[in-house]
Scaffold this motif. Structure first.
Motif, PDB file in Angstrom:
ATOM      1  N   VAL A 470       2.129 -10.162  -9.528  1.00 41.48           N
ATOM      2  CA  VAL A 470       2.977  -9.418  -8.601  1.00 41.48           C
ATOM      3  C   VAL A 470       4.260 -10.195  -8.379  1.00 41.48           C
ATOM      4  O   VAL A 470       4.363 -11.380  -8.733  1.00 41.48           O
ATOM      5  N   LEU A 471       5.230  -9.517  -7.772  1.00 49.05           N
ATOM      6  CA  LEU A 471       6.451 -10.180  -7.318  1.00 49.05           C
ATOM      7  C   LEU A 471       6.444 -10.193  -5.796  1.00 49.05           C
ATOM      8  O   LEU A 471       6.126  -9.186  -5.151  1.00 49.05           O
ATOM      9  N   PHE A 472       6.797 -11.335  -5.234  1.00 47.52           N
ATOM     10  CA  PHE A 472       6.946 -11.467  -3.787  1.00 47.52           C
ATOM     11  C   PHE A 472       8.326 -12.037  -3.539  1.00 47.52           C
ATOM     12  O   PHE A 472       8.583 -13.211  -3.830  1.00 47.52           O
ATOM     13  N   HIS A 473       9.237 -11.176  -3.062  1.00 44.26           N
ATOM     14  CA  HIS A 473      10.659 -11.550  -2.930  1.00 44.26           C
ATOM     15  C   HIS A 473      11.211 -12.048  -4.265  1.00 44.26           C
ATOM     16  O   HIS A 473      12.001 -12.994  -4.312  1.00 44.26           O
ATOM     17  N   GLY A 474      10.790 -11.406  -5.331  1.00 38.90           N
ATOM     18  CA  GLY A 474      11.275 -11.733  -6.670  1.00 38.90           C
ATOM     19  C   GLY A 474      10.560 -12.881  -7.345  1.00 38.90           C
ATOM     20  O   GLY A 474      10.773 -13.143  -8.530  1.00 38.90           O
ATOM     21  N   ILE A 475       9.687 -13.599  -6.631  1.00 38.34           N
ATOM     22  CA  ILE A 475       8.965 -14.741  -7.187  1.00 38.34           C
ATOM     23  C   ILE A 475       7.631 -14.265  -7.750  1.00 38.34           C
ATOM     24  O   ILE A 475       6.876 -13.568  -7.043  1.00 38.34           O
ATOM     25  N   PRO A 476       7.316 -14.591  -9.006  1.00 39.09           N
ATOM     26  CA  PRO A 476       6.070 -14.097  -9.606  1.00 39.09           C
ATOM     27  C   PRO A 476       4.852 -14.939  -9.215  1.00 39.09           C
ATOM     28  O   PRO A 476       4.897 -16.171  -9.214  1.00 39.09           O
ATOM     29  N   TYR A 477       3.774 -14.252  -8.879  1.00 44.66           N
ATOM     30  CA  TYR A 477       2.498 -14.879  -8.551  1.00 44.66           C
ATOM     31  C   TYR A 477       1.409 -14.227  -9.387  1.00 44.66           C
ATOM     32  O   TYR A 477       1.546 -13.075  -9.838  1.00 44.66           O
ATOM     33  N   GLN A 478       0.322 -14.950  -9.554  1.00 45.72           N
ATOM     34  CA  GLN A 478      -0.834 -14.399 -10.266  1.00 45.72           C
ATOM     35  C   GLN A 478      -2.086 -14.614  -9.425  1.00 45.72           C
ATOM     36  O   GLN A 478      -2.253 -15.655  -8.782  1.00 45.72           O
ATOM     37  N   SER A 479      -2.951 -13.656  -9.461  1.00 43.15           N
ATOM     38  CA  SER A 479      -4.172 -13.688  -8.668  1.00 43.15           C
ATOM     39  C   SER A 479      -5.233 -14.551  -9.328  1.00 43.15           C
ATOM     40  O   SER A 479      -5.494 -14.418 -10.524  1.00 43.15           O
ATOM     41  N   LYS A 480      -5.861 -15.427  -8.522  1.00 40.80           N
ATOM     42  CA  LYS A 480      -6.932 -16.284  -9.026  1.00 40.80           C
ATOM     43  C   LYS A 480      -8.296 -15.627  -8.905  1.00 40.80           C
ATOM     44  O   LYS A 480      -9.235 -16.007  -9.614  1.00 40.80           O
ATOM     45  N   TRP A 481      -8.413 -14.690  -7.964  1.00 35.13           N
ATOM     46  CA  TRP A 481      -9.651 -13.931  -7.797  1.00 35.13           C
ATOM     47  C   TRP A 481      -9.329 -12.620  -7.081  1.00 35.13           C
ATOM     48  O   TRP A 481      -8.221 -12.398  -6.603  1.00 35.13           O
ATOM     49  N   TRP A 482     -10.326 -11.769  -7.023  1.00 39.10           N
ATOM     50  CA  TRP A 482     -10.130 -10.469  -6.373  1.00 39.10           C
ATOM     51  C   TRP A 482      -9.718 -10.683  -4.924  1.00 39.10           C
ATOM     52  O   TRP A 482     -10.283 -11.539  -4.228  1.00 39.10           O
ATOM     53  N   ASN A 483      -8.722  -9.901  -4.481  1.00 34.61           N
ATOM     54  CA  ASN A 483      -8.286 -10.036  -3.095  1.00 34.61           C
ATOM     55  C   ASN A 483      -7.544  -8.801  -2.644  1.00 34.61           C
ATOM     56  O   ASN A 483      -7.078  -7.992  -3.454  1.00 34.61           O
ATOM     57  N   THR A 484      -7.416  -8.704  -1.346  1.00 34.37           N
ATOM     58  CA  THR A 484      -6.594  -7.659  -0.742  1.00 34.37           C
ATOM     59  C   THR A 484      -6.110  -8.148   0.611  1.00 34.37           C
ATOM     60  O   THR A 484      -6.861  -8.792   1.369  1.00 34.37           O
ATOM     61  N   GLY A 485      -4.848  -7.922   0.909  1.00 37.83           N
ATOM     62  CA  GLY A 485      -4.288  -8.289   2.196  1.00 37.83           C
ATOM     63  C   GLY A 485      -3.878  -9.748   2.334  1.00 37.83           C
ATOM     64  O   GLY A 485      -3.417 -10.143   3.409  1.00 37.83           O
ATOM     65  N   ASP A 486      -4.039 -10.554   1.290  1.00 40.32           N
ATOM     66  CA  ASP A 486      -3.658 -11.978   1.349  1.00 40.32           C
ATOM     67  C   ASP A 486      -2.247 -12.150   0.793  1.00 40.32           C
ATOM     68  O   ASP A 486      -1.998 -11.891  -0.388  1.00 40.32           O
ATOM     69  N   SER A 487      -1.342 -12.600   1.634  1.00 40.67           N
ATOM     70  CA  SER A 487       0.052 -12.734   1.212  1.00 40.67           C
ATOM     71  C   SER A 487       0.218 -13.913   0.254  1.00 40.67           C
ATOM     72  O   SER A 487      -0.286 -15.010   0.525  1.00 40.67           O
ATOM     73  N   PRO A 488       0.947 -13.756  -0.842  1.00 43.60           N
ATOM     74  CA  PRO A 488       1.216 -14.884  -1.744  1.00 43.60           C
ATOM     75  C   PRO A 488       1.958 -16.030  -1.063  1.00 43.60           C
ATOM     76  O   PRO A 488       1.862 -17.175  -1.478  1.00 43.60           O
ATOM     77  N   GLU A 489       2.695 -15.727  -0.006  1.00 41.61           N
ATOM     78  CA  GLU A 489       3.462 -16.759   0.682  1.00 41.61           C
ATOM     79  C   GLU A 489       2.560 -17.861   1.243  1.00 41.61           C
ATOM     80  O   GLU A 489       2.963 -19.009   1.359  1.00 41.61           O
ATOM     81  N   ALA A 490       1.307 -17.511   1.572  1.00 45.80           N
ATOM     82  CA  ALA A 490       0.384 -18.493   2.132  1.00 45.80           C
ATOM     83  C   ALA A 490      -0.023 -19.558   1.127  1.00 45.80           C
ATOM     84  O   ALA A 490      -0.537 -20.614   1.506  1.00 45.80           O
ATOM     85  N   SER A 491       0.205 -19.296  -0.150  1.00 45.74           N
ATOM     86  CA  SER A 491      -0.199 -20.261  -1.174  1.00 45.74           C
ATOM     87  C   SER A 491       0.595 -21.553  -1.086  1.00 45.74           C
ATOM     88  O   SER A 491       0.164 -22.598  -1.579  1.00 45.74           O
ATOM     89  N   THR A 492       1.755 -21.512  -0.449  1.00 44.88           N
ATOM     90  CA  THR A 492       2.575 -22.714  -0.329  1.00 44.88           C
ATOM     91  C   THR A 492       1.905 -23.774   0.535  1.00 44.88           C
ATOM     92  O   THR A 492       1.888 -24.963   0.200  1.00 44.88           O
ATOM     93  N   SER A 493       1.325 -23.345   1.665  1.00 51.48           N
ATOM     94  CA  SER A 493       0.696 -24.305   2.584  1.00 51.48           C
ATOM     95  C   SER A 493      -0.799 -24.470   2.348  1.00 51.48           C
ATOM     96  O   SER A 493      -1.388 -25.464   2.781  1.00 51.48           O
TER      97      SER A 493
END
Length: 532
Positions: A470-493
């Motif tokens: 997916v793109l989050f504010h233009g930044i590409p992320y990839q899912s490590k496992w099935w999920n829903t409702g978890d923002s990619p932004e949280a991966s930073t912290s």
């Protein structure tokens, strides 16, 4: 260093040492204090090693240059039949060397020419006294016998091979040397003590740092640690010069000394630590076939060492400081009496000794004292830091870069709560690798983005399978496992708890290149890699 009776084997060092120097600016009063301390020290000195038992006998008393006037006589070792009796190379007792080699007379002759001698104990080919002499009083007596006979102000312990790995011998050696040094100081004849140890571009081995720690714990006032900048083997890069490898080794030794003195309760500043570092290259052809320390290497190392303020420069050996004659055909095999290269009439002693004008005797009066350190560390400003400032509550994946105390560090493996600049001796002690300082004018590094539509924008109501992109504010992320409702932004912290991982910049660049060529972006189920 080997004696002439046996060639040194390749010393391939496996200890990997983390470069963890911290750039601290300012603190003018602290700097002024260091400058004042520096003026009190004795000048740096040069003394070449001389193999006393070499065949043919080398006339060290026949001074060829002023820089060859100070010599480190080598090596005093244990007698094979009498564990506590000092000998020269196991071949001559002290009196035997006087009778058969005229050693005492030759030392006196050198002193008449304003030369000075130190004595080195150990070497690679035989047993250092502490390895075989297990009674403390006898060991102290053996060392005292050598120091008294030659009226020494400086001694050197070349500890390597089995002598270095023997921890019990190291304890005995340290205690005996501390007692001898205290005796000499009380009598008004101070004794400078150097430890000469194998080094690689990664610094001292674990056994080497242990030897230093043993001396400090026993109360020895070390004049310094002399690094054998030679015989690197696989530890040296294939395209790395001997000069470059030596500089890297000495930088690591100086950093390790800082950690060791800090742990011993005697913190020292950079200037004092450099004054406690010595360098001993093996001139010309080294024991490792493809390693040759040239006159060019010597010039550059000398200039660098003087600029850094090293307290000592030596070389192995004065016996070898000449071009080989025509009868010596195989120059890739080490000779005991020539360097193996064309010296064009020059002497390594003159090149390496340039600017090292101090004397062996005078240097013995140096006394190590703890130095005040800066109580504040530089504050990191996120607005001028290229990467996020390290947070003790955050976790970091392998490859993540952070800023701490004005330096950039990269995580070697997953870590949380580990200080990036925690002083360590070896790589396995820290998950962080220093990359370098934050440069003037730097700003936060903006992550690479992809054009809208490359992948679908993240949605908080959508379900994502493993591998989805997916793109989050233009930044590409990839899912490590099935999920829903978890923002990619949280991966930073929380990189471990988050189901999302940001793609590495290198992968983003490949996608951009593909798009520029008219190719589609890689599948949304492609394998993801963590971001840098």
């Amino acid at each position: 260093m080997a004696t002439t009776r046996r060639l040194s084997p390749v010393r391939v060092t496996i200890a990997v040492v983390v470069a963890a120097a911290v750039a601290v600016a300012g603190y003018a009063g602290f700097d002024r204090w260091h400058s004042a301390r520096a003026t009190e020290r004795q000048p740096a000195w040069f003394a070449a090693y001389t193999d006393v038992t070499a065949t043919p006998v080398f006339a060290f008393e026949d001074v060829k240059s002023t820089k060859g006037r100070n010599v480190m006589l080598s090596f005093v070792v244990a007698d094979h039949d009498d564990a506590c009796s000092p000998t020269w190379g196991s071949y001559y007792s002290l009196q035997g060397a006087a009778d058969q080699l005229d050693l005492d007379r030759r030392v006196a002759r050198l002193q008449q020419q304003h030369g000075e001698v130190g004595v080195s104990f150990g070497g690679l080919a035989n047993d250092e006294l502490a390895t075989t002499c297990t009674k403390a009083s006898d060991l102290l007596g053996a060392y005292r016998q050598v120091v008294d006979r030659y009226d020494l102000s400086t001694v050197d312990f070349d500890v390597e091979g089995d002598d270095l790995t023997n921890r019990a011998a190291g304890e005995r050696r340290a205690k005996a040397v501390a007692a001898l040094q205290e005796e000499r100081r009380a009598a008004g004849h101070p004794l400078a003590v150097w430890l000469t140890l194998p080094a690689a571009p990664t610094g001292l081995t674990e056994d080497g740092t242990t030897a230093v720690a043993q001396f400090l714990a026993a109360g020895v006032d070390l004049a310094g640690v002399n690094a054998m900048t030679m015989d690197y083997g696989a530890a040296k890069g294939s395209s790395q010069s001997m000069y470059s490898a030596s500089v890297q080794a000495l930088q690591e030794v100086q950093r390790q000394l800082g950690v060791l003195y800090q742990r011993a309760g005697t913190p020292l500043g950079d200037d004092s630590l450099w004054h406690k570092v010595g360098a001993t290259p093996m001139i010309g052809q080294n024991d490792v076939r493809d390693e040759v320390f040239s006159l060019s290497d010597a010039r550059k190392l000398n200039a660098w060492a003087r600029d850094r303020g090293l307290g000592r420069m030596s070389m192995w050996s004065l016996n070898r400081d000449t071009t080989c004659g025509s009868n010596y055909v195989n120059l890739s095999t080490v000779s005991n009496s020539c360097s193996g290269i064309d010296q064009d009439g020059l002497l390594f002693a003159d090149v390496l000794g340039k600017g090292f004008g101090g004397g062996i005797v005078a240097a013995a009066s140096d006394v190590t004292e703890a130095e005040p350190s800066a109580t504040e560390q530089p504050t990191d400003d996120p607005r001028t830091s290229p990467y996020p400032v390290w947070d003790q509550d955050a976790s970091y994946l392998e490859g993540t870069k952070v800023v701490w105390h004005h330096n950039v560090y990269e995580a070697k493996w997953w870590t949380s709560g580990d200080l990036p600049d925690d002083p360590v001796l070896s790589a396995y002690e820290t998950p962080w690798q220093i990359i370098g300082p934050v440069l003037p004018g730097e700003k936060p590094v903006e992550p690479l983005t992809l054009p809208d539509g490359t992948y679908a924008a993240w949605s908080g109501t959508k379900q994502y399978d493993t591998g989805a992109r997916v793109l989050f504010h233009g930044i590409p992320y990839q899912s490590k496992w099935w999920n829903t409702g978890d923002s990619p932004e949280a991966s930073t912290s929380d990189p471990d708890g988050s189901p999302w991982v940001r793609l590495k910049d290198a992968e983003v660049r490949r996608i951009l290149d593909a798009l520029a060529s008219g190719e589609p972006a890689p599948s949304a189920t492609a394998t993801a890699t963590p971001a840098s």
